[in-house]
Design an enzyme around this catalytic site. Structure first.
Site, PDB file in Angstrom:
ATOM      1  N   GLU A   1      -4.621   3.980   3.549  1.00 33.59           N
ATOM      2  CA  GLU A   1      -3.598   2.848   3.030  1.00 33.59           C
ATOM      3  C   GLU A   1      -4.211   2.423   1.695  1.00 33.59           C
ATOM      4  O   GLU A   1      -5.436   2.031   1.414  1.00 33.59           O
ATOM      5  CB  GLU A   1      -3.479   1.645   3.864  1.00 33.59           C
ATOM      6  CG  GLU A   1      -3.049   2.176   5.137  1.00 33.59           C
ATOM      7  CD  GLU A   1      -2.869   0.845   6.093  1.00 33.59           C
ATOM      8  OE1 GLU A   1      -1.757   0.170   6.334  1.00 33.59           O
ATOM      9  OE2 GLU A   1      -3.893   0.491   6.586  1.00 33.59           O
TER      10      GLU A   1
ATOM     11  N   ARG B   1     -17.100  -1.086   2.885  1.00 34.35           N
ATOM     12  CA  ARG B   1     -17.484  -1.730   4.091  1.00 34.35           C
ATOM     13  C   ARG B   1     -16.682  -0.969   5.166  1.00 34.35           C
ATOM     14  O   ARG B   1     -15.757  -0.257   4.914  1.00 34.35           O
ATOM     15  CB  ARG B   1     -17.187  -3.151   4.170  1.00 34.35           C
ATOM     16  CG  ARG B   1     -15.497  -3.468   4.116  1.00 34.35           C
ATOM     17  CD  ARG B   1     -15.326  -4.801   4.569  1.00 34.35           C
ATOM     18  NE  ARG B   1     -14.073  -5.215   4.463  1.00 34.35           N
ATOM     19  CZ  ARG B   1     -13.026  -4.914   5.402  1.00 34.35           C
ATOM     20  NH1 ARG B   1     -13.383  -4.351   6.496  1.00 34.35           N
ATOM     21  NH2 ARG B   1     -11.687  -5.233   4.998  1.00 34.35           N
TER      22      ARG B   1
ATOM     23  N   TYR C   1       7.343   6.110  -2.804  1.00 32.45           N
ATOM     24  CA  TYR C   1       7.346   6.891  -1.618  1.00 32.45           C
ATOM     25  C   TYR C   1       7.886   8.519  -1.976  1.00 32.45           C
ATOM     26  O   TYR C   1       8.748   8.614  -2.904  1.00 32.45           O
ATOM     27  CB  TYR C   1       8.778   6.240  -0.944  1.00 32.45           C
ATOM     28  CG  TYR C   1       8.229   5.070  -0.286  1.00 32.45           C
ATOM     29  CD1 TYR C   1       7.288   4.864   0.629  1.00 32.45           C
ATOM     30  CD2 TYR C   1       8.981   3.660  -0.750  1.00 32.45           C
ATOM     31  CE1 TYR C   1       7.157   3.810   1.289  1.00 32.45           C
ATOM     32  CE2 TYR C   1       8.593   2.533  -0.156  1.00 32.45           C
ATOM     33  CZ  TYR C   1       7.432   2.629   0.751  1.00 32.45           C
ATOM     34  OH  TYR C   1       7.186   1.397   1.490  1.00 32.45           O
TER      35      TYR C   1
ATOM     36  N   THR D   1       0.756  -1.264  -0.021  1.00 31.50           N
ATOM     37  CA  THR D   1      -0.055  -0.030  -0.094  1.00 31.50           C
ATOM     38  C   THR D   1       0.774   1.306   0.096  1.00 31.50           C
ATOM     39  O   THR D   1       1.867   1.321   0.499  1.00 31.50           O
ATOM     40  CB  THR D   1      -0.775  -0.127   1.193  1.00 31.50           C
ATOM     41  OG1 THR D   1      -0.145  -0.021   2.370  1.00 31.50           O
ATOM     42  CG2 THR D   1      -1.952  -0.843   0.961  1.00 31.50           C
TER      43      THR D   1
END
Length: 323
Positions: A259, A283, A270, A212
């Site tokens: 994430e 959800r 990064y 992630t």
């Protein structure tokens, strides 16, 4: 004024301000459909006058000035607000610093000094509920009453309703806090999005087969913790993915973190700055008893997110460039 979207600030020399412009005035947090009605009125007025149309807005948000110790969930920070305004067709924005001096300025002084004297406006569009000046005395009705004497045109826009509910920044914040992404999108006229730099995390996702990109959202972000279908912008590139926003209860229950797992993507993100648009709520955030159960759920989440994104292939906020 250049051909792009120009930002005028309190420090901008008077000679660089286009005189006779038409302005849309408001706080414009989120630049939602109600705001866009005001902006459309200013654009129409500008075309009729043969003048550029600008937004007039305030930073920081006045609510932050008057209640500095109360958490303020802003739908858009200053930069993203300006990017959204730049996507509307406006020629630029006047960003007025909201400080003690401006808070203490009377409505009449604001009209005569800031709007007429400094900006030299020929017209103004506002929403029905916009107030300004010390004690919030300034109102649309005041502008309408002053217009003949000042020689300006005033357009007051009524509220915009969806399903008989007025569109407002507060209603959108509530929808996001409840995970009602479809409602928020409808009121905004496009997906809500957040921007942030990708930081190093615990790298658990890599071990799970779901690496992630981790982003810290504003500490006052009140987005419901859960799983979302997202569309990510990196410059002009658009990437689909599934994202978790929350405290990771299966692992550490730490500070809220966004994430993002990008589908069919390999590369190092990064340090990259990403725009993450929230397309659908999948959800609630859950705690799992084991890693296998978590991975099975992540597989299901990904499949559901792909389906949501496939059904909305063009869903993405309309952003413009800022000079």
């Amino acid at each position: 004024m250049t051909a792009g979207f120009t930002v005028i600030r309190d420090t901008t020399p008077a000679a660089d301000i286009p005189k006779g412009a038409v302005v849309a005035m408001g706080n414009f947090d989120g630049v939602h459909l109600g705001h866009r009605a005001v902006i459309a009125a200013a654009l129409n007025m500008g075309r009729a006058h043969g003048k550029p149309a600008l937004a007039v807005t305030f930073e920081p948000h006045p609510r932050s000035f008057f209640s500095p110790n109360s958490p303020q969930f802003r739908l858009t920070d200053e930069t993203n607000k300006l990017r959204l305004l730049a996507g509307t067709g406006l020629a630029g924005a006047v960003v007025m610093t909201f400080d003690k001096g401006r808070a203490g300025t009377s409505a009449q002084d604001f009209i005569h000094h800031d709007l007429i004297g400094r900006l030299g406006i020929s017209g103004i569009a506002v929403g029905y509920d916009f107030h300004f000046g010390k004690g919030r005395v300034g109102s649309p009705s005041l502008l309408v009453s002053e217009a003949p004497r000042l020689g300006i045109e005033v357009d007051v826009q009524a509220h915009v309703d969806i399903a008989e509910r007025p569109v407002s920044s507060s209603a959108i914040r509530m929808a996001l806090a409840e995970g009602q992404i479809d409602d928020a999108t409808a009121m905004l006229g496009g997906p809500w999005f957040a921007t942030g730099e990708v930081i190093h995390g615990e790298k658990r996702g890599r071990d799970l087969g779901y690496p992630t990109a981790n982003i810290r959202l504003d500490k006052n972000c009140a987005l419901k913790h859960g799983i979302y279908a997202v569309r990510v912008g990196r410059g002009t590139e658009r990437l689909n993915g599934v994202a978790s926003y929350g405290r990771r209860p299966t692992f550490d229950n730490g500070a809220p973190l966004l994430e993002v797992f990008l589908f069919d993507f390999k590369g190092d993100l990064y340090g990259s700055v990403l725009d993450v648009a929230f397309i659908g709520f999948i959800r609630d955030e859950l705690k799992f008893d084991g890693i296998e159960a978590l991975i099975r759920q992540m597989d299901d989440d990904s499949a559901r997110a792909r389906a949501v994104l496939a059904a909305a292939p063009d869903a993405y906020p309309k952003l413009g460039a800022i000079d």
